[in-house]
Design an enzyme around this catalytic site. Structure first.
Site: not given
Ligand code: M6R
Length: 609
Positions: A2, A27, A74, A100-101, A482, A486, A489, A505, A604
């Site tokens: 927001c 945003r 948002w 906001n929040g 992960e 990261k 990419e 192994h 994205k």
């Protein structure tokens, strides 16, 4: 996320409100609105959709007046709609509010206000604010706002406007940004600097708990006790692009540092007051319903898939229900065994990933119950699933997912604990211990992100290697996956994650002198085994960067460097252990001069199979 704007001065407010909101479009938002005060009338115009839709709506009848507030929303509480858009007003249109929040205790406030006769129009948490102000108004705008704030729990940036006090805006904040722009005979309020830098570069940055009374030729700021605060003017010297990134060099770095707030927001109102149980009102499951699951599938892509792998641990360890985790593009073609006792959980930041959406549809077709974990209200996946739990991370702009991952882990943990609560598979004492530690995670994330200097040094030192390995056992292995994604990419380095016990192994053949190995050793239950595997790579002259919990004195004996993260339960430590890996990939990409926010060949949101 927001956006907030406010104006008070001698010029028309609406043009600035629209202009300021346009500067916050980057945003992400799903609806927009403004409220302008003139002649004892607050005129509110708002609509779902883009700002262009709002402009079209007000064309030829732009609200006139020299004081106003605006908002881009948002959605979190309540779907994107005209009525849920801000600004919100009280029953009589005396007050308008943008926020906001998240107001965590809005349900109890709302019930109380309804019992006193207030009529709510929206599904939002925000609407309690104008009604509460209406209820508590005692003729003194500022004092009444303070009374409102005493009753509100949560995170917020809020601007209040009152037709009874047409010469001021009142704003305040807690855990959400708020800035006041200082003009000449006019002043501005905004959630973010980009909204105001075309008008002024002289600002006051509002701190948590402070309250500002903004008039056209003065700004009076007090702390939560009402004592005056002397502020220094902050001269903004960022250009518009830097301002969008909040002064960070890249969105990815900004989003990494937004994680304490994103995690706090995602947790908010989902743990009860005495930390004894998880509250997921959006699910409303019963013991009988949870006990009907014979199996859970977690299906997702990329980083969301990695969050699903951690989710498997959480649900199996706490709720003792078997879980299979699948890559979405594989799941739909492998004829999974599903019936109406199966729960399929799909995880997707964007809610638009076509592989995940298709897998969700396939699970539904086969009779599974479905649950989406997503960050975007009203997204295709949110609409398609039977039920949704939202991560409240705010929009993620960088291609490399960071805050979406940690908030997905939070939701997975909450879900595991929620199911366990209903099934009675975790002892009350242990549940309390876990939830108490969970509450402390946002602070521990902040602490972990404080010291990035050693990571910058490693990135410079090892940034030009061609291969990097990540190893770990149990949850450390899932985090290693992960970390390696990261690094691949955004830095284009060949990175592989291995279950530490599996190296010998085959892959151990690739470990030669000087090859960097990032070794995670945070899991107490397999610590000694991990240490043995670290010794194996060290014996092949690898360079070992260890990740361990504070107080670990053993790993230092075998690793070349150790990065410490704060100590917590081994189930929760992935939320901390992933942070140095995110930073390492970020600074390595910088060392290599890569385009961090827009890595080559990647998008994205992946809407092709
Ligand atoms: O929007 P989603 O969570 O469904 O996206 C899934 C993947 O495309 C995404 O996580 C991707 O792997 C990221 N670039 C990883 O940083």
């Amino acid at each position: 996320m927001c956006g907030i704007v406010g104006y008070i001065g001698s010029n028309q407010a609406a043009p600035f409100l629209i202009e300021g909101l346009t500067k916050l479009e980057y945003r992400g938002y799903d609806s927009a609105g403004i409220a302008v005060l003139n002649d004892q009338i607050i005129c509110v115009e708002k609509t779902v959709g883009r700002l262009a839709a709002l402009e079209e709506k007000i064309e030829g009848k732009t609200p006139e007046g020299c004081i106003g507030i605006g908002h881009t929303r948002w959605a979190t509480h309540g779907r994107p709609s005209d009525t849920n858009s801000h600004p919100h007003t009280d029953c009589h249109g005396d007050f308008a509010v943008v926020h906001n929040g998240i107001i965590e205790n809005y349900m109890e406030l709302k019930e109380d206000l309804i019992s006193k006769g207030h009529v709510f129009k929206s599904e939002t948490d925000t609407e309690v604010l104008p009604h509460l102000l209406e209820e508590l108004y005692n003729g003194d705008f500022e004092a009444s706002v303070r009374e409102v704030l005493k009753r509100v729990e949560g995170s917020y940036a809020i601007v209040f406007m009152s037709k009874k006090d047409p010469d001021k805006l009142i704003c305040t904040k807690q855990d959400n940004p708020l800035v006041i722009g200082l003009g000449d005979g006019e002043n501005f309020v905004a959630s973010d600097i980009p909204a105001i830098i075309s008008r002024t570069r002289r600002t006051y940055i509002v701190n948590d708990g402070e309250l500002a009374v903004v008039k056209k030729d003065s700004v009076w700021i007090t702390n939560s006790l009402g004592e005056p605060v002397t502020k220094k003017v902050f001269e903004v010297n960022w250009n518009a692009e830097a301002a969008e990134k909040g002064g960070y060099e890249h969105f990815m770095l900004k989003e990494i540092h937004e994680q304490p707030k994103a995690v706090r927001d995602t947790l908010s109102s989902r743990i009860n007051k005495d930390n004894s149980a998880v509250v997921l009102e959006e699910l409303g499951w019963t013991e009988e319903y949870v006990n009907s699951f014979s199996k859970v599938f977690i299906v997702a892509c990329g980083t969301a898939y990695h969050a699903g792998l951690v989710g498997k641990y959480y649900i199996e360890r706490m709720a003792r229900v078997p879980v299979e985790v699948d890559i979405a593009s594989e799941f739909r073609y492998r004829q999974p065994i599903i019936d109406d006792n199966t729960l399929t959980i799909v995880v997707s930041q964007s809610g638009e990933t076509i592989d995940t959406l298709a897998a969700l549809k396939e699970a539904k077709r086969l009779g599974s119950k479905t649950l989406a974990v997503t960050n975007v209200v009203g997204s295709s996946i949110a609409r398609e699933a039977d039920q949704v739990i939202y991560t409240w991370a705010g929009p993620e702009i960088a291609v490399a997912s960071t805050k979406a991952y940690t908030t997905q882990l939070i939701v997975m943990f909450l879900l595991g604990a929620y199911m366990a609560g209903l099934r009675g598979t975790v002892a009350p004492r242990r549940m309390k211990e876990l939830l108490t530690m969970l509450r402390n995670i946002p602070a521990q994330i902040s602490e972990t992100l404080e010291d990035v200097e050693p990571i910058k040094v490693f990135a410079k030192k090892y940034g030009f290697n061609n291969d990097v390995f990540f190893i770990g056992r149990a949850l450390d292995y899932e985090v290693a996956l992960e970390g390696s994604l990261k690094l691949k990419e955004i830095s284009y380095i060949h990175a592989e994650a291995y279950a530490a016990g599996e190296l010998k192994h085959g892959t151990l053949a690739l470990i030669t002198q000087g090859v960097p190995v990032v070794a995670l050793a945070t899991q107490k239950s397999v610590y000694d085994k991990t240490l043995s595997n670290i010794k194996e790579v060290k014996a092949r002259d690898a360079v070992v960067i260890g990740i361990a919990a504070t107080g670990d004195t053993e790993l230092e004996k075998y690793a070349d460097h150790v990065i410490f993260v704060p100590r917590t339960d081994e189930l929760l430590i992935p939320l901390l252990a992933v942070l140095p890996l995110q930073l390492l990939s970020y600074y390595t990409a910088i060392t290599r001069g890569a385009d961090v926010d827009k890595p080559r060949n990647l998008a994205k949101s992946v809407t092709v199979e």
